[in-house]
Design an enzyme around this catalytic site. Structure first.
Site, PDB file in Angstrom:
ATOM      1  N   GLU A  88       0.823  -1.202   0.000  1.00 58.23           N
ATOM      2  CA  GLU A  88       0.000   0.000   0.000  1.00 58.23           C
ATOM      3  C   GLU A  88       0.865   1.265   0.000  1.00 58.23           C
ATOM      4  O   GLU A  88       0.548   2.253  -0.676  1.00 58.23           O
ATOM      5  CB  GLU A  88      -0.923   0.006   1.220  1.00 58.23           C
ATOM      6  CG  GLU A  88      -1.901  -1.158   1.265  1.00 58.23           C
ATOM      7  CD  GLU A  88      -1.379  -2.363   2.027  1.00 58.23           C
ATOM      8  OE1 GLU A  88      -2.189  -3.073   2.644  1.00 58.23           O
ATOM      9  OE2 GLU A  88      -0.151  -2.602   2.013  1.00 58.23           O
TER      10      GLU A  88
ATOM     11  N   LEU B 104      12.048 -38.211   2.512  1.00 58.78           N
ATOM     12  CA  LEU B 104      10.834 -37.824   1.786  1.00 58.78           C
ATOM     13  C   LEU B 104       9.649 -38.682   2.214  1.00 58.78           C
ATOM     14  O   LEU B 104       8.541 -38.170   2.455  1.00 58.78           O
ATOM     15  CB  LEU B 104      11.069 -37.964   0.280  1.00 58.78           C
ATOM     16  CG  LEU B 104      12.028 -36.947  -0.337  1.00 58.78           C
ATOM     17  CD1 LEU B 104      12.531 -37.442  -1.696  1.00 58.78           C
ATOM     18  CD2 LEU B 104      11.342 -35.589  -0.489  1.00 58.78           C
TER      19      LEU B 104
END
Length: 327
Positions: free
Chosen positions: A53, A292
């Site tokens: 912003e 994994l």
């Protein structure tokens, strides 16, 4: 006449420009529109820097500043309402007398979480929250996962041969990937806060765990070496940002940080809880099949990216992780 979704889409385009540089902050884009004309736009460029912003309003031409009280601000994430590295963006919006704000999705960060919207509503600002919310959530999946699930966003990555082999189990490497996929993996690395591997991957591959074939911020190397087997001659020990996760010691030794975990507790939940405390919002897991698979078995993962070489037969070796996709 442009559709409001067009402006939110532009916010998301801008937000992605900060990818890899804003963590642990979110990716945010903002545009200011006056009578179907974008008069300002900006994005959160890097952690600690001005928010979207602020950059949006700073981009306005001097001749357009008088149009701010007649414009609509589009922003992909709820404006902040607290003092952090920068002042609250909701206060800036109120100060600039922007009459209408379109918010992509709420910010789950406890210091915000609806408070920015509430502050704007209390000041008489018109708020709309129904423009592309799903796309805005997807853009900040790492940030949102971190704050809602209290753990990093987990991306599993491996390469496998046509017959599902991930490695030889020796110092001999399988050349499954190519130059293109290697560059792609380095791009992925630049998008995450950290990279995680296990002991054997560090020992056999001796990786640097950098994104040297791409640009952007370098990820933090994380290595699981529970019994401190790794020799300090490895490339990873040359990186002062490397963190060794082990069973024996805590603190900093020879410039490398060590984190001790409890032997009796399941590894993955304990590990992700530690990483949450370290403010690491996303991790690319590039370990071997065992590491994994441990994430898959624990159900603690968000994406799996599998590079498959359909032309290469691995033969004997280590089987790739078993990924079950529920329909």
């Amino acid at each position: 006449m442009p559709n409001p979704a067009d402006y939110m889409y532009r916010c998301l385009q801008l937000a992605q420009l900060g990818s890899g540089n804003t963590a642990p902050n979110p990716l945010v884009g903002a545009v200011l529109v006056h009578k179907d004309r974008i008069i300002g736009e900006g994005y959160h460029e890097k952690y600690g820097g001005p928010h979207a912003e602020v950059n949006c309003l700073a981009s306005l031409a001097a001749t357009d500043r008088d149009l701010i009280p007649e414009s609509t601000l589009y922003v992909s994430l709820e404006p902040c309402s607290h003092f952090g590295k920068t002042p609250p963006c909701s206060d800036l919006i109120i100060k600039e007398k922007i009459p209408n704000v379109v918010v992509g999705c709420r910010d789950p960060f406890p210091e915000v979480d609806g408070k920015g919207i509430e502050k704007l509503l209390a000041a008489g600002t018109g708020i709309r929250t129904d423009i592309m919310p799903e796309e805005c959530i997807e853009t900040n999946k790492r940030f949102l996962t971190f704050h809602t699930k209290k753990r990093p966003y987990i991306v599993l990555k491996w390469a496998e041969t046509a017959d599902g082999i991930i490695g030889t189990g020796t110092e001999t490497r399988l050349q499954i990937s190519n130059d293109y996929s290697n560059r792609l993996v380095h791009k992925w690395r630049s998008e995450e806060s950290a990279i995680l591997i296990g002991t054997n991957t560090a020992l056999y591959d001796n990786p640097q765990l950098t994104n040297r074939y791409w640009s952007g911020k370098q990820p933090i190397p994380l290595v699981i070496d529970r019994n401190l087997r790794l020799p300090h001659t490895l490339e990873l020990f040359k990186n002062p940002n490397t963190i060794i996760i082990n069973d024996h010691k805590e603190g900093k030794y020879d410039g490398i940080r060590y984190i001790k975990i409890e032997k009796q507790d399941p590894l993955i939940p304990q590990l992700t809880a530690f990483l949450y405390k370290l403010n690491i919002i996303s991790v690319l897991v590039e370990g071997g099949a065992t590491l994994l698979q441990s994430f898959l078995d624990a159900g603690i993962w968000d994406e799996a990216r599998v590079i498959s070489n359909d032309q290469y037969i691995g033969g004997k070796g280590i089987n790739a992780p078993l990924l079950l996709v529920l329909s």
